[in-house]
Structure formats: structure tokens, C-alpha cells
Design an enzyme around this catalytic site. Sequence first.
Site, PDB file in Angstrom:
ATOM      1  N   LEU A  97       0.868  -1.172   0.000  1.00  0.00           N
ATOM      2  CA  LEU A  97       0.000   0.000   0.000  1.00  0.00           C
ATOM      3  C   LEU A  97       0.904   1.221   0.000  1.00  0.00           C
ATOM      4  CD1 LEU A  97      -2.670  -0.891   2.736  1.00  0.00           C
ATOM      5  CD2 LEU A  97      -2.986  -0.964   0.249  1.00  0.00           C
ATOM      6  N   ASP A  98       0.448   2.313  -0.625  1.00  0.00           N
ATOM      7  CA  ASP A  98       1.195   3.565  -0.517  1.00  0.00           C
ATOM      8  C   ASP A  98       1.427   3.874   0.961  1.00  0.00           C
ATOM      9  OD1 ASP A  98       0.991   3.818  -3.253  1.00  0.00           O
ATOM     10  OD2 ASP A  98      -0.711   5.199  -3.176  1.00  0.00           O
ATOM     11  N   ALA A  99       2.534   4.546   1.248  1.00  0.00           N
ATOM     12  CA  ALA A  99       2.849   4.855   2.646  1.00  0.00           C
ATOM     13  C   ALA A  99       1.694   5.580   3.335  1.00  0.00           C
ATOM     14  CB  ALA A  99       4.116   5.696   2.716  1.00  0.00           C
ATOM     15  N   ARG A 107      -6.190   6.911  -6.594  1.00  0.00           N
ATOM     16  CA  ARG A 107      -5.891   8.343  -6.504  1.00  0.00           C
ATOM     17  C   ARG A 107      -5.935   9.007  -7.881  1.00  0.00           C
ATOM     18  NH1 ARG A 107      -0.311   8.127  -3.352  1.00  0.00           N
ATOM     19  NH2 ARG A 107      -0.499  10.415  -3.313  1.00  0.00           N
ATOM     20  N   THR A 117      -1.475   5.442   2.717  1.00  0.00           N
ATOM     21  CA  THR A 117      -2.704   4.650   2.787  1.00  0.00           C
ATOM     22  C   THR A 117      -2.634   3.658   3.940  1.00  0.00           C
ATOM     23  OG1 THR A 117      -2.944   4.814   0.389  1.00  0.00           O
ATOM     24  CG2 THR A 117      -4.220   3.095   1.489  1.00  0.00           C
TER      25      THR A 117
END
Length: 222
Positions: free
Chosen positions: A60-62, A159, A64
Amino acid sequence: MKTIKTPFGNMPIIYEDKHMLAVSKPHGLHSVEDRHKVQTDTLRSILDDEYGKIYIVHRLDAGTGGVMLCAKTPKMHAFLNKQFEQGRVKKEYLAVTEPHFDAAVTVMLPISPKIAHGKYKINFKSGKPARTSFIPLSYNDKASLVRALPHTGRTHQIRVHLRAHKYPLITDWVYNKQSEDRRLPLQSSKIEFEHPVLGMMSLEAPLSDYMTEELEKYGLSL
């Protein structure tokens, strides 16, 4: 529910057996080490300290938060990873976006395969197919709460598609207004996959403290 301490708050362990574990990653915590930056703590390093060797199956993106699957053995890592590669894992997210997101929509726009100036963009010439469904749950004059269902797995897909649909995340320093806060009001809330022993499984993350604060701040309800 068991939790593990991280620099971004306690991390719930949603599920664990001898093959794997599922955690609810805090918003702000990197999944793995970034080769361009130095992080003292990542999800992988924290779990390695707690369990020994752990295999991160997906990221996951940091910014998120939410459900992440991790394997305890190379065999389980391969088993789970194959499902992601074949698109057999179903995921749901909760997102706080700009206001008045009032109608369900499926966005089908190709996303550039390479990052440019810190962003991924819609690219009809060389972009890879990407599809995301969005279902509004609550909205007002301040913000919207939306359920996001990614049908493909492109980087930054939710996003990028939210921005393309003119409803970016209410806080996103890359795809919306500049912000010092590197957390994103985006949570992986549910995941469905096949377990080698138990068969099909569905795991849900409790609403994170950060998302709870965001809903209260903007007067949204789940």
C-alpha cells in the site's frame, strides 16, 4: 485483538495462523524500504523484528492505511502472490474526497506505466488498462465518503482515477492541494482471497483512528 506498536500508532493483527498474517497498516508507515530514502521503520522491518522473516505479498502507498497480507513462508508467499498476479484478489477501499460525490461511477482510463514528476497520469497512448468503481456513501458541502473497488492493480490507481473524475482525495499532496501531512484519507477496508487450507477468506480492517478523525472532521458517516 492483538496489536504491534509502530511509530504511527498501534497496528492491529486482523488474522494470523502458521502460514500467514493480515495486519491493518497505519497511515504513514512505508510497506517496505524505499531505495531512494532511508526509513528507520517499515512494515517489513517491524514484522521481521516481531516474527523473524516475514514476506510482504503486496503493498500500500505509505499514506494509505488498511489490510495487508503477509506470508510466513516462501511457499505461502508464492501462493498468495500468484492470486494477485492473476487478478483474483478482491479489494475494497474507503476514501474521503472532495465534496458532492453524489453518483456511483466506474472509471475506465489507462494509467501511464511510469511515474513522471512524482505522478502517474492518464495516458491513452501508452497507458495500461485500469478500471475502478466508486460508490458514494455520504457527502456534504465539505467532503465525500466513497467506497472504491479497484478491478485492476495499477500504482496509485484509486488516486489517479479520483483526480480524473474531478473528486481527488480531500488530502493528497500529489494529486490535490499541497499538504505537510503525508497521510492519505484512504483505507484498504476489505480483502477477499483464497487460503490454501481454509478456502476463500474475507478479512476486514477496523476503521483506523485517522479515518475516524477525518469522518468526524468533515461530518461524514459510514
